[in-house]
Design an enzyme around this catalytic site. Structure first.
Site, PDB file in Angstrom:
ATOM      1  N   SER A  15       0.868  -1.153   0.045  1.00  0.00           N
ATOM      2  CA  SER A  15       0.171   0.008  -0.037  1.00  0.00           C
ATOM      3  C   SER A  15       0.829   1.303  -0.141  1.00  0.00           C
ATOM      4  O   SER A  15       1.938   1.168   0.663  1.00  0.00           O
ATOM      5  CB  SER A  15      -0.730  -0.224   1.246  1.00  0.00           C
ATOM      6  N   LYS A  66     -14.611  -3.719   2.627  1.00  0.00           N
ATOM      7  CA  LYS A  66     -15.353  -2.499   2.505  1.00  0.00           C
ATOM      8  C   LYS A  66     -16.797  -2.609   2.959  1.00  0.00           C
ATOM      9  O   LYS A  66     -17.232  -1.730   3.322  1.00  0.00           O
ATOM     10  CB  LYS A  66     -14.890  -1.876   0.981  1.00  0.00           C
ATOM     11  N   GLU A  78     -24.860   8.776   4.453  1.00  0.00           N
ATOM     12  CA  GLU A  78     -25.854   8.616   3.338  1.00  0.00           C
ATOM     13  C   GLU A  78     -24.890   8.012   2.065  1.00  0.00           C
ATOM     14  O   GLU A  78     -25.581   7.113   1.591  1.00  0.00           O
ATOM     15  CB  GLU A  78     -26.421   9.758   2.840  1.00  0.00           C
ATOM     16  N   ASP A 103     -14.044   7.290  -1.411  1.00  0.00           N
ATOM     17  CA  ASP A 103     -13.718   6.855  -2.653  1.00  0.00           C
ATOM     18  C   ASP A 103     -14.390   7.782  -3.825  1.00  0.00           C
ATOM     19  O   ASP A 103     -13.785   8.187  -4.839  1.00  0.00           O
ATOM     20  CB  ASP A 103     -13.837   5.468  -3.118  1.00  0.00           C
ATOM     21  N   GLY A 128     -18.224  -3.807  -9.931  1.00  0.00           N
ATOM     22  CA  GLY A 128     -17.973  -4.136  -8.360  1.00  0.00           C
ATOM     23  C   GLY A 128     -17.998  -2.971  -7.597  1.00  0.00           C
ATOM     24  O   GLY A 128     -18.754  -1.803  -7.887  1.00  0.00           O
ATOM     25  N   GLY A 129     -17.189  -2.990  -6.468  1.00  0.00           N
ATOM     26  CA  GLY A 129     -17.600  -2.093  -5.322  1.00  0.00           C
ATOM     27  C   GLY A 129     -17.035  -0.625  -5.580  1.00  0.00           C
ATOM     28  O   GLY A 129     -17.771   0.265  -5.601  1.00  0.00           O
ATOM     29  N   ARG A 151     -19.556  -8.113 -17.700  1.00  0.00           N
ATOM     30  CA  ARG A 151     -19.346  -9.350 -18.408  1.00  0.00           C
ATOM     31  C   ARG A 151     -20.690 -10.163 -18.041  1.00  0.00           C
ATOM     32  O   ARG A 151     -21.480  -9.585 -17.367  1.00  0.00           O
ATOM     33  CB  ARG A 151     -18.317 -10.274 -18.171  1.00  0.00           C
ATOM     34  N   GLY A 251      -5.228   5.896 -11.341  1.00  0.00           N
ATOM     35  CA  GLY A 251      -5.974   6.057 -10.031  1.00  0.00           C
ATOM     36  C   GLY A 251      -4.939   6.637  -9.144  1.00  0.00           C
ATOM     37  O   GLY A 251      -5.851   6.691  -7.881  1.00  0.00           O
TER      38      GLY A 251
HETATM   39  P1  NAP Z   1     -14.408  -5.499  -7.420  1.00  0.00           P
HETATM   40  O1  NAP Z   1     -15.507  -5.216  -6.344  1.00  0.00           O
HETATM   41  O2  NAP Z   1     -13.779  -7.015  -7.361  1.00  0.00           O
HETATM   42  O3  NAP Z   1     -14.870  -5.330  -8.925  1.00  0.00           O
HETATM   43  C1  NAP Z   1     -14.311  -5.712 -10.017  1.00  0.00           C
HETATM   44  C2  NAP Z   1     -15.319  -5.726 -11.084  1.00  0.00           C
HETATM   45  O4  NAP Z   1     -14.446  -6.189 -12.330  1.00  0.00           O
HETATM   46  C3  NAP Z   1     -16.549  -6.729 -11.085  1.00  0.00           C
HETATM   47  O5  NAP Z   1     -17.421  -6.257 -11.553  1.00  0.00           O
HETATM   48  C4  NAP Z   1     -15.839  -7.695 -11.724  1.00  0.00           C
HETATM   49  O6  NAP Z   1     -16.829  -8.570 -12.451  1.00  0.00           O
HETATM   50  C5  NAP Z   1     -15.136  -7.266 -12.832  1.00  0.00           C
HETATM   51  N1  NAP Z   1     -13.962  -8.038 -13.504  1.00  0.00           N
HETATM   52  C6  NAP Z   1     -13.110  -8.679 -12.977  1.00  0.00           C
HETATM   53  N2  NAP Z   1     -12.460  -9.480 -13.904  1.00  0.00           N
HETATM   54  C7  NAP Z   1     -12.986  -9.229 -15.097  1.00  0.00           C
HETATM   55  C8  NAP Z   1     -12.778  -9.826 -16.313  1.00  0.00           C
HETATM   56  N3  NAP Z   1     -11.943 -10.467 -16.504  1.00  0.00           N
HETATM   57  N4  NAP Z   1     -13.575  -9.120 -17.300  1.00  0.00           N
HETATM   58  C9  NAP Z   1     -14.538  -8.361 -17.010  1.00  0.00           C
HETATM   59  N5  NAP Z   1     -14.750  -7.901 -15.991  1.00  0.00           N
HETATM   60  C10 NAP Z   1     -13.966  -8.284 -14.788  1.00  0.00           C
HETATM   61  O7  NAP Z   1     -13.123  -4.686  -7.278  1.00  0.00           O
HETATM   62  P2  NAP Z   1     -13.000  -3.021  -6.759  1.00  0.00           P
HETATM   63  O8  NAP Z   1     -12.883  -3.121  -5.360  1.00  0.00           O
HETATM   64  O9  NAP Z   1     -14.084  -2.492  -7.548  1.00  0.00           O
HETATM   65  O10 NAP Z   1     -11.596  -2.714  -7.439  1.00  0.00           O
HETATM   66  C11 NAP Z   1     -11.470  -2.733  -8.908  1.00  0.00           C
HETATM   67  C12 NAP Z   1     -10.063  -1.930  -9.180  1.00  0.00           C
HETATM   68  O11 NAP Z   1     -10.145  -0.611  -8.625  1.00  0.00           O
HETATM   69  C13 NAP Z   1      -8.846  -2.859  -8.413  1.00  0.00           C
HETATM   70  O12 NAP Z   1      -7.829  -2.655  -9.468  1.00  0.00           O
HETATM   71  C14 NAP Z   1      -8.480  -1.556  -7.418  1.00  0.00           C
HETATM   72  O13 NAP Z   1      -7.096  -1.734  -7.055  1.00  0.00           O
HETATM   73  C15 NAP Z   1      -9.133  -0.322  -8.111  1.00  0.00           C
HETATM   74  N6  NAP Z   1      -9.220   0.571  -6.977  1.00  0.00           N
HETATM   75  C16 NAP Z   1      -8.716   1.978  -6.958  1.00  0.00           C
HETATM   76  C17 NAP Z   1      -8.708   2.772  -6.320  1.00  0.00           C
HETATM   77  C18 NAP Z   1      -8.126   4.216  -5.922  1.00  0.00           C
HETATM   78  O14 NAP Z   1      -8.243   4.837  -5.244  1.00  0.00           O
HETATM   79  N7  NAP Z   1      -7.356   4.419  -7.177  1.00  0.00           N
HETATM   80  C19 NAP Z   1     -10.071   2.624  -5.317  1.00  0.00           C
HETATM   81  C20 NAP Z   1     -10.690   1.497  -5.201  1.00  0.00           C
HETATM   82  C21 NAP Z   1     -10.364   0.512  -6.039  1.00  0.00           C
HETATM   83  P3  NAP Z   1     -17.409 -10.102 -11.597  1.00  0.00           P
HETATM   84  O15 NAP Z   1     -18.264  -9.337 -10.439  1.00  0.00           O
HETATM   85  O16 NAP Z   1     -18.024 -10.601 -12.911  1.00  0.00           O
HETATM   86  O17 NAP Z   1     -16.440 -10.904 -10.983  1.00  0.00           O
END
Ligand code: NAP
Length: 278
Positions: A15, A66, A78, A103, A128-129, A151, A251
């Site tokens: 991190s 989270k 909220e 975020d 996702g989240g 997907r 990011g």
């Molecule tokens: P998450 O909740 O696991 O969501 C990931 C999403 O990507 C889900 O919708 C997942 O679909 C989809 N996905 C995964 N593999 C895929 C593939 N091969 N093809 C198509 N879709 C795919 O993860 P998250 O917490 O949202 O984090 C996602 C990214 O954002 C990470 O890289 C994280 O490091 C980054 N992030 C950055 C910040 C920042 O401050 N810059 C903050 C938060 C997150 P399924 O549900 O079908 O698996």
């Protein structure tokens, strides 16, 4: 007063948050520290309790905590409730816990003004989240058309439907498309945001969520490509866009800004002072 802060996640080893918060301690002149604790999901409630007993002011939560953090907290903002996830917990003096999500505002404020204002059509890759936090930010910006490209898995479809139900409003209309057939949808997009982990260091690093051929079909020369990933600093998605002449962003600024808002919530430091330090 000494502000003890921490990040709980699994993994947390790489991190960048401790360095970012060190800058905030120096800028604010406050005393304290920011540690990272590798925390398995079943240890989360106990770890939080111990940190409260040790007089910590609060914690950040990252993958996979989270959503669970919201269940542990006694109250939530909220925004955290609507997003369904929190990245910041505030430990109150009476031992109650408040959940916040910084975020979405970190993302919103990381967008350059000239991208924020005129964007009419935005594409979110993934559901996702973090896609929920981005959906909230785009809704607050009142971007009229927002398309989630996901997907065909049942998780993605269910999550995308939930985003539509939560965030569709009069000013922002959300819909779903397939990430496997993106061409028509992205042709006239103003903003394309990758919220999938595809392209992240250590896994799928050479991959892009959109195939190379897609980038030829984008007709808007001002289309802006944003990847939530910050390691590597330039993902394959960003590289493909840049080589077609598009502007891109990773990011890191979002990471810094979400941290600034969390630090401000824990310590009361003026957010503008913190923003000037990054
Ligand atoms: P998450 O909740 O696991 O969501 C990931 C999403 O990507 C889900 O919708 C997942 O679909 C989809 N996905 C995964 N593999 C895929 C593939 N091969 N093809 C198509 N879709 C795919 O993860 P998250 O917490 O949202 O984090 C996602 C990214 O954002 C990470 O890289 C994280 O490091 C980054 N992030 C950055 C910040 C920042 O401050 N810059 C903050 C938060 C997150 P399924 O549900 O079908 O698996």
């Amino acid at each position: 007063m000494i502000y003890n802060l921490a990040l709980l996640g699994d993994p947390v080893e790489h991190s960048l948050s401790p360095q970012i918060h060190q800058i905030f301690f120096e800028t604010s002149g406050l005393k304290g520290g920011y540690l990272c604790f590798h925390t398995a999901p079943n240890n989360l409630p106990q770890t939080i309790k111990h940190l409260q007993e040790l007089n910590f002011s609060g914690v950040n939560l990252t993958i996979p905590h989270k959503q669970a953090g919201l269940q542990i907290a006694n109250e939530a903002s909220e925004e955290a409730k609507l997003i369904g996830a929190c990245n910041t917990l505030l430990f109150n003096k009476d031992r109650s816990i408040k959940a916040e999500n910084t975020d979405w505002i970190g993302f919103l404020q990381s967008l350059p003004d000239n991208v924020r204002q005129p964007s009419k059509k935005a594409i979110i890759l993934g559901a996702g989240g973090s896609a929920r936090a981005i959906a909230m930010a785009l809704n607050k910006l009142q971007i009229p058309e927002i398309i989630l490209l996901v997907r065909e898995t049942s998780t993605s479809q269910t999550n995308a439907q939930s985003i539509i139900q939560t965030f569709s409003s009069q000013s922002s209309k959300f819909s779903i498309g397939s990430i496997e057939a993106p061409n028509e949808v992205i042709a006239n997009a103003d903003l394309i945001i990758n919220t999938t982990p595809i392209g992240m260091h250590g896994s799928d690093e050479e991959q892009s969520p959109l195939p190379e051929a897609c980038f030829k079909n984008i007709q808007n020369p001002n289309c802006y490509f944003y990847d939530l990933i910050y390691n590597p600093a330039e993902t394959q998605f960003m590289w493909l866009a840049r080589h077609r002449g598009f502007l891109t962003q990773n990011g890191y600024k979002m990471l810094q800004l979400q941290a600034a808002y969390a630090f401000s919530l824990w310590t009361g430091t003026d957010i503008e002072l913190l923003k000037r330090s990054i």
